[in-house]
Design an enzyme around this catalytic site. Structure first.
Site, PDB file in Angstrom:
ATOM      1  N   CYS A 117      44.114  37.283  29.488  1.00 32.30           N
ATOM      2  CA  CYS A 117      44.275  35.931  30.007  1.00 32.30           C
ATOM      3  C   CYS A 117      43.277  35.624  31.131  1.00 32.30           C
ATOM      4  O   CYS A 117      42.127  35.328  30.848  1.00 32.30           O
ATOM      5  CB  CYS A 117      45.729  35.705  30.418  1.00 32.30           C
ATOM      6  SG  CYS A 117      46.167  33.972  30.330  1.00 32.30           S
TER       7      CYS A 117
ATOM      8  N   HIS B  77      48.542  37.270  25.758  1.00 31.13           N
ATOM      9  CA  HIS B  77      49.035  38.425  26.523  1.00 31.13           C
ATOM     10  C   HIS B  77      49.471  39.523  25.559  1.00 31.13           C
ATOM     11  O   HIS B  77      50.639  39.583  25.171  1.00 31.13           O
ATOM     12  CB  HIS B  77      50.216  38.007  27.403  1.00 31.13           C
ATOM     13  CG  HIS B  77      49.819  37.204  28.590  1.00 31.13           C
ATOM     14  ND1 HIS B  77      49.568  37.772  29.814  1.00 31.13           N
ATOM     15  CD2 HIS B  77      49.609  35.883  28.729  1.00 31.13           C
ATOM     16  CE1 HIS B  77      49.236  36.818  30.672  1.00 31.13           C
ATOM     17  NE2 HIS B  77      49.247  35.666  30.045  1.00 31.13           N
TER      18      HIS B  77
ATOM     19  N   GLU C 264      50.043  42.499  26.127  1.00 29.59           N
ATOM     20  CA  GLU C 264      50.981  43.481  26.696  1.00 29.59           C
ATOM     21  C   GLU C 264      52.433  43.243  26.283  1.00 29.59           C
ATOM     22  O   GLU C 264      53.240  44.170  26.241  1.00 29.59           O
ATOM     23  CB  GLU C 264      50.861  43.517  28.226  1.00 29.59           C
ATOM     24  CG  GLU C 264      51.438  42.327  28.995  1.00 29.59           C
ATOM     25  CD  GLU C 264      50.452  41.196  29.214  1.00 29.59           C
ATOM     26  OE1 GLU C 264      49.551  41.012  28.363  1.00 29.59           O
ATOM     27  OE2 GLU C 264      50.580  40.483  30.221  1.00 29.59           O
TER      28      GLU C 264
HETATM   29  N1  GLN Z   1      45.349  30.928  35.328  1.00 29.35           N
HETATM   30  C1  GLN Z   1      44.893  30.973  33.992  1.00 29.35           C
HETATM   31  C2  GLN Z   1      45.369  29.794  33.170  1.00 29.35           C
HETATM   32  O1  GLN Z   1      46.292  29.138  33.532  1.00 29.35           O
HETATM   33  C3  GLN Z   1      45.310  32.279  33.340  1.00 29.35           C
HETATM   34  C4  GLN Z   1      46.794  32.435  33.234  1.00 29.35           C
HETATM   35  C5  GLN Z   1      47.250  33.843  32.987  1.00 29.35           C
HETATM   36  O2  GLN Z   1      46.539  34.805  33.277  1.00 29.35           O
HETATM   37  N2  GLN Z   1      48.449  33.987  32.500  1.00 29.35           N
HETATM   38  O3  GLN Z   1      44.838  29.508  32.130  1.00 29.35           O
END
Ligand code: GLN
Length: 543
Positions: free
Chosen positions: A392, A518, A520
């Site tokens: 992300c 994500h 994970e």
């Molecule tokens: N801050 C970034 C976004 O909103 C990444 C978010 C995250 O890492 N979950 O796109």
């Protein structure tokens, strides 16, 4: 509309907490559920969080731990992740109940006229709504057993309506359909050196004061409970000795089901709630947990992020790494590193510190602080050929690093970090532009990702589409896609009909892979998420 018929066969197990927080109630909840699942029952878990927030999405990860994202887009308490990892099932956001959620439902119903003429009160309206939510989960999933973990500690004002609802439910569904496991602590004071029972005695009294008598006590302690202590607790708490279960420290949380079963917990449970099958088939579970012993060598991973002061902020990342390391029988060693430290010029904070690691992970994050340190980290891993896994924010800032340092777009940045940026490599998703609400408004939950042929992603996943869980507002600005690819970056996964970029990779690198989703959250013991496994394998190999 007629209410659906109740699942009258469902048994409810309540896990309450005593003495203090942080005793590992989530692990005990998941372990009990696992043992019953291994007996052949259809089991799931619910987490009750007595705070007023509607969900965990707006809470600080360094105070409350990771926000776990469910497939259906819930921003949930991290315990849901523990349940999923133990039970190897996907759990809906409906399994996380908060005070905020319950009150919101009751107030909406009141505005809708459901309680016309009545004075709406905690008892019965709030407690009825809590009970109905639990029944609904049991019905929707056709469960044999629902294990309900009540967050907080008995005696907290916030958890009172929930404990009251549990007490009422016991009355409604009958004694042989409910069971209470109370988790307490037997501390050892250095000066005395013996396990103390008083905190357990007091917390059981507190529970009894509100009308709940525990059936089983799960007592946390550093070493196994002695038989005298077990006897004493049994006497004071009115719980049979064989139902006082020692929950001493274990090499890994995944060994807890086995530890509980060595003390015949399923039998204790089955006796109270009349379960026929009481033999959990533990052999597969035992074989996968063996990966935490019999290890051959160590793999050292740096997790460079923004919320490292509390490792629970990235608990799913840690577990995805541990599943992968266990799979290849390596001992996992993790160092949590604050990304901001690489923004300082002083030698001690030199980025060269990262050279000693076998691999670097940059997990999710939000906002400006520490972003330059992450960009440097992503760049350092690329130049020094150190395996890199970005998730992300770690994906987005790897794109920025590559744009700046491999494609010469010197002023590249993410619009999240620098609102008036000249080259917004990462930009606000168009759908998010008019979104003023901050709760539950990100792009959330599972979305299909289509994998490009002849890529590393294809080799890792061995399939053309995968499903990844999301939680973000920003994304790669596809106007820069061509220039990034010309620079040698391969963008190998796309979603929403090609509109969104999901995966980046560097083919000539030892391992350089990052995802917008994500990864994970999808990892399980014995079935590590595949990009994590490929990363740990690469980090463990000398070549
Ligand atoms: N801050 C970034 C976004 O909103 C990444 C978010 C995250 O890492 N979950 O796109």
């Amino acid at each position: 509309m007629r209410a659906k018929k109740d699942n009258t066969d469902c048994k409810f197990i309540f896990i309450t907490g005593g003495v203090m927080s942080g005793l590992g109630k989530g692990v005990i909840t998941a372990s009990v559920a696992k043992l019953l699942q291994l007996c052949g029952y259809n089991v799931s878990c619910v987490k009750i969080d007595p705070y007023i927030n509607y969900d965990a999405g707006t809470m600080n990860p360094t105070a409350h731990g990771e926000v776990f994202v469910t497939e259906d887009g819930g921003e949930c308490d991290m315990d849901l992740g523990t349940y999923e990892r133990f039970l190897d099932i996907s759990i809906s956001k409906e399994h996380n109940i908060t005070t905020g959620r319950i009150y919101s439902d009751v107030i909406q119903a009141e505005r809708g006229g459901k309680y016309l003429g009545q004075c709406v009160q905690i008892i019965p309206h709030i407690t009825d709504t809590i009970k109905e939510r639990l029944r609904e989960v049991s019905r929707e999933n056709n469960l044999d057993v629902l294990v309900v973990e009540c967050g907080g500690t008995v005696g907290d004002i916030e958890s009172l309506p929930f404990l009251e609802a549990l007490r009422q439910l016991e009355l409604e569904v009958g004694d042989s359909n409910t069971l209470v496991i109370h988790v307490t602590l037997a501390p050892v004071l250095d000066v005395v050196g013996e396990q103390k029972t008083k905190p357990t005695q007091h917390s059981v009294q507190e529970l009894r004061r509100i009308g709940i008598q525990p059936d089983i006590l799960a007592v946390r302690c550093s070493t196994p409970l002695t038989s005298e202590v077990r006897h004493k607790i049994s006497l004071f708490a009115s719980v049979p000795e064989q139902n006082v279960i020692s929950c001493h420290d274990a090499p890994s949380i995944y060994n807890v089901p086995e530890m509980l079963q060595e003390q015949h917990i399923v039998n204790a449970i089955g006796t109270k709630i009349l379960l026929k099958r009481r033999k959990p088939h533990l052999s597969y579970w035992k074989s996968v947990t063996r990966g935490f012993y019999n290890q051959n060598g160590t793999v050292e991973i740096a997790i460079v992020g923004k919320y490292v002061s509390l490792p629970d902020s990235y608990v799913s990342v840690y577990h995805a790494l541990s599943h992968s390391a266990a799979q290849i029988r390596k001992k996992l060693q993790v160092e949590w590193i604050e990304s901001e430290r690489f923004e300082q010029t002083d030698k001690l904070h030199n980025i060269e510190y990262l050279s000693k690691f076998d691999g670097i992970v940059v997990p999710g994050g939000f906002g400006r602080r520490g972003s330059e340190g992450i960009i440097r980290t992503a760049d350092y891993a690329r130049i020094r050929n150190i395996p890199y896994l970005g998730i992300c924010f770690g994906f987005q800032l790897a794109l920025v690093a590559f744009a700046r340092n491999a494609c010469g777009i010197k002023e590249a940045n993410s619009a999240e970090v620098e609102s008036k940026v000249r080259d917004p490599i990462v930009e606000f998703m168009p759908e998010q532009r008019d979104n003023l609400k901050l709760g539950g408004s990100m792009r959330l939950g599972s979305h299909q990702v289509v994998i490009r042929a002849n890529t590393m992603a294809k080799k890792i996943y061995l399939t053309n589409t995968i499903s990844g869980r999301h939680r973000h507002r920003y994304e790669l600005n596809q106007r820069y896609l061509e220039i990034l690819e010309k620079g040698g970056l391969v963008l190998s996964g796309f979603s929403d009909g090609g509109k969104r970029t999901e995966i980046l990779e560097l083919p000539k690198h030892k391992f350089y892979f990052a995802t917008q989703y994500h990864s994970e959250f999808s990892s399980r013991l014995g079935k590590p998420e595949r990009s994590f496994l490929a990363f740990v394998e690469s980090a463990s190999s000398r070549a």
